[in-house]
Design an enzyme around this catalytic site. Structure first.
Site, mmCIF file in Angstrom:
data_model
loop_
_atom_site.group_PDB
_atom_site.id
_atom_site.type_symbol
_atom_site.label_atom_id
_atom_site.label_comp_id
_atom_site.label_asym_id
_atom_site.label_seq_id
_atom_site.Cartn_x
_atom_site.Cartn_y
_atom_site.Cartn_z
ATOM 1 N N CYS A 147 -0.300 4.088 2.175
ATOM 2 C CA CYS A 147 -0.137 3.898 3.622
ATOM 3 C C CYS A 147 1.318 4.104 4.027
ATOM 4 O O CYS A 147 1.596 4.663 5.086
ATOM 5 C CB CYS A 147 -0.505 2.472 4.039
ATOM 6 S SG CYS A 147 -2.001 1.841 3.324
ATOM 7 N N ASP A 148 2.249 3.593 3.218
ATOM 8 C CA ASP A 148 3.636 3.473 3.677
ATOM 9 C C ASP A 148 4.626 4.356 2.931
ATOM 10 O O ASP A 148 5.800 4.437 3.331
ATOM 11 C CB ASP A 148 4.087 2.000 3.547
ATOM 12 C CG ASP A 148 3.203 1.078 4.378
ATOM 13 O OD1 ASP A 148 2.723 1.530 5.430
ATOM 14 O OD2 ASP A 148 2.987 -0.065 3.964
ATOM 15 N N CYS A 177 0.828 -1.207 0.000
ATOM 16 C CA CYS A 177 0.000 0.000 0.000
ATOM 17 C C CYS A 177 0.863 1.258 0.000
ATOM 18 O O CYS A 177 1.367 1.670 1.045
ATOM 19 C CB CYS A 177 -0.914 -0.019 1.226
ATOM 20 S SG CYS A 177 -1.894 1.473 1.356
#
Ligand code: NDP
Length: 311
Positions: free
Chosen positions: A136-137, A133
């Site tokens: 997200c990261d 992701c």
């Protein structure tokens, strides 16, 4: 606990189904799953959901849908369905932690999960440099080298996004040709921060004490292996529908997508409906997912009414 209608999953499909069933005074129980809000909670801007001319973030869109479902009387239960018995009605659902729920009808909207490569070093380094992701990261890889694996639209989109943080983003794809749409390929190819390793098959994620440090690849043309240095490896190789908890009780296609009767949300078992990415191998968009959630709710409502199970 007995319910007239249980919805499993809270992405756009599940929450749209919840809004419709709640507005029909059927007080659906929605079981949230391990990723409340679904895949959209891991994206940033959503610019193609009609009704938001200036765009909306994925988490905000999902939060709005959730509030809308609650406003009309849906009940949301945190938890994961681990097993179901669909052999007789009422159906039985087993929720992690011990809850056992019986239901006259079930809507399955459990979505799909990012696929893994299945190579050495991959699983053990999730959270230590391997990610599925970007939104997200990506933030954790400021001024670092990143590899994105995949050749589809997701890979192009994630590579573009990650150039915001990384010093370099390298796309590694197992074929010489990308699968992504022309417009997304063109966009990515015109980004000077994106490098390309095409026709290269990932073999192994390598890591040291500080986490991931590279990806070993096989050059399919020369047969040689090479170690590409990277601090982060983002997998963008497609998704797997989340159907394991069904334990084969409903037929799927060869990729695991639930079979529904064409033009409906009806699965092979009367009273069990499916919507969203768990049954959609083609479109997989938030709006098509929401549309299929609406279909499932209307199909479910009709089923309950035909069986004299009303509000
Ligand atoms: P896709 O299935 O389209 O692409 C997956 C890519 O990963 C392919 O290039 C595939 O290779 C590669 N791949 C799959 N398995 C492996 C493996 N084991 N090892 C190495 N490579 C592998 O998935 P996407 O997630 O990219 O897209 C899904 C759908 O969502 C598509 O319909 C896409 O158009 C859509 N989408 C649209 C967006 C937009 O319009 N903004 C953004 C993102 C997605 P190969 O080519 O060899 O099969």
């Amino acid at each position: 606990m007995h319910q007239k209608a249980v919805i499993i999953g809270t992405g756009p499909a599940g929450l749209t189904a919840a809004i419709y069933l709640a507005r029909a005074s059927l007080s659906p129980l929605v079981i949230e799953g391990i990723q409340p809000g679904g895949q959209l909670t891991t994206t940033t801007e959503v610019d193609n959901f009609p009704g938001f001319p200036d765009g909306i973030t994925g988490p905000e869109l999902m939060d709005n849908m959730r509030k809308q479902a609650l406003r009309f009387g849906a009940n949301i239960l945190s938890g994961r369905v681990t097993q179901v018995d669909l052999s007789k009605r009422p159906f039985t659902l087993f929720v992690e932690g011990g809850d056992e729920i019986t239901a006259d009808s079930v809507i399955i909207s459990t979505g799909a999960t990012a696929k893994k490569l299945g190579i050495t070093g991959e699983i053990e380094n999730i959270g230590k440099g391997v990610s599925t992701c970007a939104t997200c990261d990506g933030f954790f890889f400021r001024n670092k080298k990143i590899i994105v694996v995949g050749g589809g639209d997701t890979a192009m989109e994630e590579a573009q996004f990650l150039t915001r943080f990384a010093s370099e983003v390298r796309v590694v794809h197992r074929r010489a040709q990308l699968k992504a749409s022309k417009i997304m390929q063109d966009h990515a190819r015109s980004n000077p921060k994106i490098a390309w390793s095409l026709n290269q098959t990932p073999l192994e994620v390598t890591a040291g004490p500080n986490g991931v440090n590279g990806l070993k690849v096989l050059n399919n043309e020369t047969g040689e292996t090479e170690l590409l240095e990277a601090d982060g490896i983002f997998l963008a190789i497609g998704h797997q529908p989340n159907t394991a908890f069904l334990n084969g009780q409903l037929p799927t296609d060869e990729q695991g997508y639930l079979y529904v009767q064409p033009g409906t949300s009806q699965t092979a078992i009367p009273g069990v409906f499916a919507c969203g990415d768990v049954q959609d191998r083609i479109y997989r968009q938030a709006i098509t997912s929401a549309g299929s959630g609406c279909m499932a709710a209307l199909d479910c409502e009709r089923f309950l009414s035909e069986h004299d199970i009303n509000e």
